[in-house]
Design an enzyme around this catalytic site. Sequence first.
Site, PDB file in Angstrom:
ATOM      1  N   LYS A 130       0.833  -1.214   0.000  1.00 25.35           N
ATOM      2  CA  LYS A 130       0.000   0.000   0.000  1.00 25.35           C
ATOM      3  C   LYS A 130       0.864   1.259   0.000  1.00 25.35           C
ATOM      4  CE  LYS A 130      -3.950  -2.194   2.262  1.00 25.35           C
ATOM      5  NZ  LYS A 130      -4.662  -2.466   3.517  1.00 25.35           N
ATOM      6  N   GLN A 174      -4.094  -0.936   9.766  1.00 23.55           N
ATOM      7  CA  GLN A 174      -4.160  -2.247   9.112  1.00 23.55           C
ATOM      8  C   GLN A 174      -4.864  -3.258  10.021  1.00 23.55           C
ATOM      9  OE1 GLN A 174      -3.170  -3.061   5.941  1.00 23.55           O
ATOM     10  NE2 GLN A 174      -4.009  -5.092   6.333  1.00 23.55           N
ATOM     11  N   ASP A 197     -10.231   4.109   4.759  1.00 29.59           N
ATOM     12  CA  ASP A 197     -10.653   2.711   4.606  1.00 29.59           C
ATOM     13  C   ASP A 197     -12.179   2.612   4.513  1.00 29.59           C
ATOM     14  OD1 ASP A 197      -9.089   0.543   4.157  1.00 29.59           O
ATOM     15  OD2 ASP A 197      -8.772   0.007   6.268  1.00 29.59           O
TER      16      ASP A 197
END
Length: 360
Positions: A130, A174, A197
């Site tokens: 990412k 994460q 997200d």
Amino acid sequence: MVQGSVRVVQARRRQRQRRIERRVDARDPGPVDLDRQRRWIGIRIRIRIGIRIGIGIGIGIGIGIGIGIGIGIGGRVVTATVLDGKLVAALVKDEVRARTQALAARGVTVGLAVVLVGDDPASAVYVKAKTKDARECGIDATDHRLPADTSQAGLLALVARLGADPRVHGILVQLPLPKHFDTDAIIAAIPPHKDVDGLHPENLGRVAQGKPRFTACTPAGCMRLLAHGGVTVAGASAVVLGRSVLVGKPMALLLANADATVTLCHSKTRDLAERVAAADIVIAAVGRPELVRGAWIKPGAAVIDVGINRGADGKLIGDVEYAAAAARAGVITPVPGGVGPMTRACLLENTVRAAELTLG
Ligand code: NAP
């Protein structure tokens, strides 16, 4: 008397002689016509060659079809259009790069903070990918690595600090977090306008309202793939397998917002096969290798496989029995190389959007 017998014998001899001559005449072809003979020989040669070529072609085609069917049965013939997630992700990244450049021209450097707690190897790989993607698109990505024994308060303090930092437009924590964390509380602590997200309750709620700010990256990526595949969502019958907050639920909402008629399935759903068989669009996000059998797929359906599972041989496999499904579907995503790259690309898209929103 004797003379009469001799005449009879002589007459019989003459009769026999005439019979022999007639037979010989019947066999005699008469004067030889060489041109006629050559034509006839030529015709016969052509007929023989024709028959041989015919048999040859017949055997050739037979063997060809046989091998074809053999390969078809052994390896299945992929008749579906395979949606290349890497390709579509590259297109999305090009768009993101252009937008970060436009922002840079206005004095804004897009910033993304990626937080990794613990040393889970898979999470480390995702985070590395990412941040690499982000940097390739001109985004200033920073890694924040915390030990696995970090406390809830310690992680909340980092999230608060990043939330207050004007250089950070997007925050990604994460998942999954180590078990001792209250994950919902951590996500709720991310300022909604930096929740790239798309998992903060406010952002999920906005998706439910049909007024999204940030959409969860994996479902957003699935929608992009459907659009790229030319799939008509409005009016389609869609089945989503899996009801997680990360994938299944926002996926069902996005499809409903796009005017599909949606069935959301889970582990307690009865008649899963029948529901899938009636679907124009199938989104599989269960985390069960090849749960969705190829024979269930309606011919021509769009099949998006979100699942990432490790096979006995160590290879990645999806939630869909790929080869059999690809022989029936209209469009299908592979695993790997389908939804995965799109999830990462949509994170970048959300991040650049977060920066654009700061400019009003
Ligand atoms: P999850 O939180 O474990 O949810 C799985 C869902 O599948 C649950 O709703 C569960 O039902 C349902 N389910 C499990 N077994 C089932 C069965 N036999 N029949 C019907 N439904 C069943 O998983 P997730 O986070 O949504 O992820 C799903 C898969 O997608 C995983 O393989 C994950 O690795 C993958 N994934 C991929 C990406 C990507 O970028 N490609 C991103 C995220 C996730 P219940 O609710 O009844 O338990």
